[in-house]
Design an enzyme around this catalytic site. Structure first.
Site, short mmCIF file in Angstrom:
data_model
loop_
_atom_site.label_atom_id
_atom_site.label_comp_id
_atom_site.label_asym_id
_atom_site.label_seq_id
_atom_site.Cartn_x
_atom_site.Cartn_y
_atom_site.Cartn_z
N GLN A 165 40.86 48.84 -22.35
CA GLN A 165 41.94 48.44 -21.43
C GLN A 165 43.06 49.48 -21.48
O GLN A 165 43.34 50.05 -22.55
CB GLN A 165 42.53 47.06 -21.80
CG GLN A 165 41.76 45.88 -21.23
CD GLN A 165 40.59 45.47 -22.10
OE1 GLN A 165 40.68 45.51 -23.34
NE2 GLN A 165 39.49 45.09 -21.48
N HIS B 148 37.64 32.57 -18.92
CA HIS B 148 36.59 32.70 -19.95
C HIS B 148 35.58 31.58 -19.79
O HIS B 148 35.95 30.44 -19.54
CB HIS B 148 37.20 32.60 -21.35
CG HIS B 148 38.04 33.78 -21.74
ND1 HIS B 148 37.53 34.90 -22.35
CD2 HIS B 148 39.37 34.01 -21.57
CE1 HIS B 148 38.51 35.77 -22.55
NE2 HIS B 148 39.62 35.26 -22.08
N ARG C 248 35.08 40.76 -18.67
CA ARG C 248 35.28 41.03 -17.24
C ARG C 248 35.85 42.43 -17.08
O ARG C 248 36.82 42.78 -17.74
CB ARG C 248 36.25 40.01 -16.65
CG ARG C 248 36.62 40.24 -15.20
CD ARG C 248 37.60 39.21 -14.68
NE ARG C 248 38.87 39.22 -15.37
CZ ARG C 248 39.94 38.53 -14.92
NH1 ARG C 248 39.86 37.79 -13.83
NH2 ARG C 248 41.08 38.57 -15.59
N CYS D 208 45.51 39.74 -22.72
CA CYS D 208 44.67 40.59 -23.57
C CYS D 208 45.18 40.40 -25.00
O CYS D 208 46.20 40.97 -25.38
CB CYS D 208 44.75 42.06 -23.14
SG CYS D 208 43.68 43.13 -24.13
N ASN E 67 43.59 34.37 -18.55
CA ASN E 67 42.46 35.06 -17.94
C ASN E 67 41.23 34.16 -18.10
O ASN E 67 41.15 33.36 -19.01
CB ASN E 67 42.26 36.45 -18.56
CG ASN E 67 42.05 36.38 -20.07
OD1 ASN E 67 42.28 35.37 -20.72
ND2 ASN E 67 41.57 37.48 -20.63
N ASN F 20 35.30 36.49 -18.15
CA ASN F 20 34.85 37.03 -19.45
C ASN F 20 33.82 36.04 -19.98
O ASN F 20 34.05 34.82 -19.94
CB ASN F 20 36.04 37.13 -20.39
CG ASN F 20 37.14 38.04 -19.86
OD1 ASN F 20 37.03 39.25 -19.92
ND2 ASN F 20 38.19 37.44 -19.29
N ASN G 271 38.53 46.98 -30.28
CA ASN G 271 38.82 46.81 -28.83
C ASN G 271 40.00 47.73 -28.57
O ASN G 271 41.09 47.49 -29.11
CB ASN G 271 39.15 45.34 -28.59
CG ASN G 271 39.47 44.99 -27.15
OD1 ASN G 271 40.20 44.03 -26.93
ND2 ASN G 271 38.94 45.70 -26.19
N GLY H 199 40.26 39.22 -28.00
CA GLY H 199 41.20 38.27 -28.58
C GLY H 199 41.33 37.00 -27.76
O GLY H 199 41.23 35.89 -28.28
N SER H 200 41.55 37.16 -26.45
CA SER H 200 41.68 35.97 -25.60
C SER H 200 40.34 35.22 -25.56
O SER H 200 40.31 33.99 -25.46
CB SER H 200 42.13 36.36 -24.19
OG SER H 200 41.22 37.30 -23.61
N1 LIG Z 1 38.69 41.88 -19.82
C1 LIG Z 1 39.76 40.87 -19.89
C2 LIG Z 1 41.08 41.52 -20.34
C3 LIG Z 1 41.03 42.02 -21.78
C4 LIG Z 1 40.80 40.90 -22.75
C5 LIG Z 1 40.45 41.30 -24.17
N2 LIG Z 1 40.38 42.71 -24.44
C6 LIG Z 1 41.33 40.58 -25.19
O1 LIG Z 1 41.54 41.10 -26.30
O2 LIG Z 1 41.78 39.45 -24.87
C7 LIG Z 1 39.95 40.22 -18.51
O3 LIG Z 1 39.67 40.87 -17.50
O4 LIG Z 1 40.42 39.07 -18.48
#
Ligand SMILES: N[C@H](CCC[C@H](N)C(=O)O)C(=O)O
Length: 271
Positions: free
Chosen positions: A46, A154, A201, A75, A152, A182, A13, A210-211
């Site tokens: 990102q 999920h 997302r 993130c 964020n 997400n 990622n 990760g999140s």
């Molecule tokens: N697309 C995610 C942000 C990046 C999350 C992801 N790359 C991580 O490692 O948590 C969002 O819009 O909430």
């Protein structure tokens, strides 16, 4: 105006990290999207910017932007990368990251991996957020997903295989998610091991999220499907996730890798 950047990734990622601590950078959603473009720009899942910290005890303020230009509150993979970058720059093995979703303590492990305290999950419908007052453990959608936020949004579908991954884009935009979401697809191989794929997302399917791994373990524990410490196997590799019963915080441990450093002329990209 040449600006240095770091190209890093967490389990594939990948991120472009720009340092705005010495001066604001002329970034707009269109310019972020152009920089993130895989052919016309540097290319990344990102774009991450570093800013002077404001929160007491924080070492750096970090913002996360998807390749569609939208900003995310969390993130996980990029948080590990920023912690690693700060350690390389300062020798501080426990940098504290301020994010729009909260202040995240981090720790460099003896094996070089990084642990981030991602904070407490948000499981009330208004915190995810959802568009209606529904039980976040069983959303009224085909596939019966659960939902949680790590700063964020999920949704986690518990699946026997990944045929549903193709529905990720439509689910991301389902009106039950006013801020989109997400979309994670989790196959429980045991209470201690999960295989996860995520349609992110604003980014699409990534090699790791990760999140998303944190939210998936939280949702699996809430469903009685997982132990509080779970190995999450993503396309790009594995993360160790623990949802602490004592603190209610979610700890995420995994690698952070620097691919290269470079310079970019931001003025060459559209405003
Ligand atoms: N697309 C995610 C942000 C990046 C999350 C992801 N790359 C991580 O490692 O948590 C969002 O819009 O909430």
């Amino acid at each position: 105006m040449l600006t240095s950047f770091y190209k890093m990734h967490g389990l594939g990622n990948d991120f472009v990290i720009l340092d705005a601590r010495i001066g604001a950078l002329p970034l707009t959603p269109d310019r972020i999207a152009a920089l993130a473009h895989r052919r016309r720009g540097i290319g990344c899942d990102q774009l991450v910017t570093l800013h002077p910290p404001v929160a007491p005890g924080a070492d750096v303020f970090v913002r996360f932007f998807n390749p569609d230009g939208s900003e995310a509150g969390a993130c996980g993979n990029a948080s590990r990368c920023v912690a690693d970058l700060v350690w390389r720059q300062t020798g501080n093995a426990t940098p504290v990251l301020q994010t729009s979703a909260g202040v995240l303590p981090t720790r460099r492990e003896p094996d070089g991996q990084v642990t981030v305290d991602m904070g407490a999950p948000r499981i009330h419908w208004q915190e995810v957020p959802l568009a209606a007052a529904v039980d976040t453990l069983h959303l009224p959608l085909p596939g019966d997903p659960a939902a949680a936020s790590m700063g964020n949004p999920h949704a986690t579908f518990f699946v026997p295989d990944f045929a549903m991954l193709a529905q990720g884009a439509a689910l991301e935009h389902n009106p039950i998610f006013p801020d989109r979401a997400n979309i994670g697809f989790a196959r429980m191989d045991s209470p201690e091991r999960m295989r996860l794929k995520v349609h992110e997302r604003g980014a699409g399917v990534t090699e790791a999220c990760g999140s998303g791994a944190c939210a998936a373990v939280v949702n699996a524990v809430r469903r009685g499907l997982a132990a509080r410490t779970c190995t999450v196997e993503l396309d790009g590799g594995t993360l160790r996730i623990t949802w602490s019963e004592q603190t209610n915080h979610v700890l995420m441990t995994g690698p952070a890798t620097t691919a290269f450093e470079g310079t970019v002329d931001l003025a060459a990209y559209p405003q």
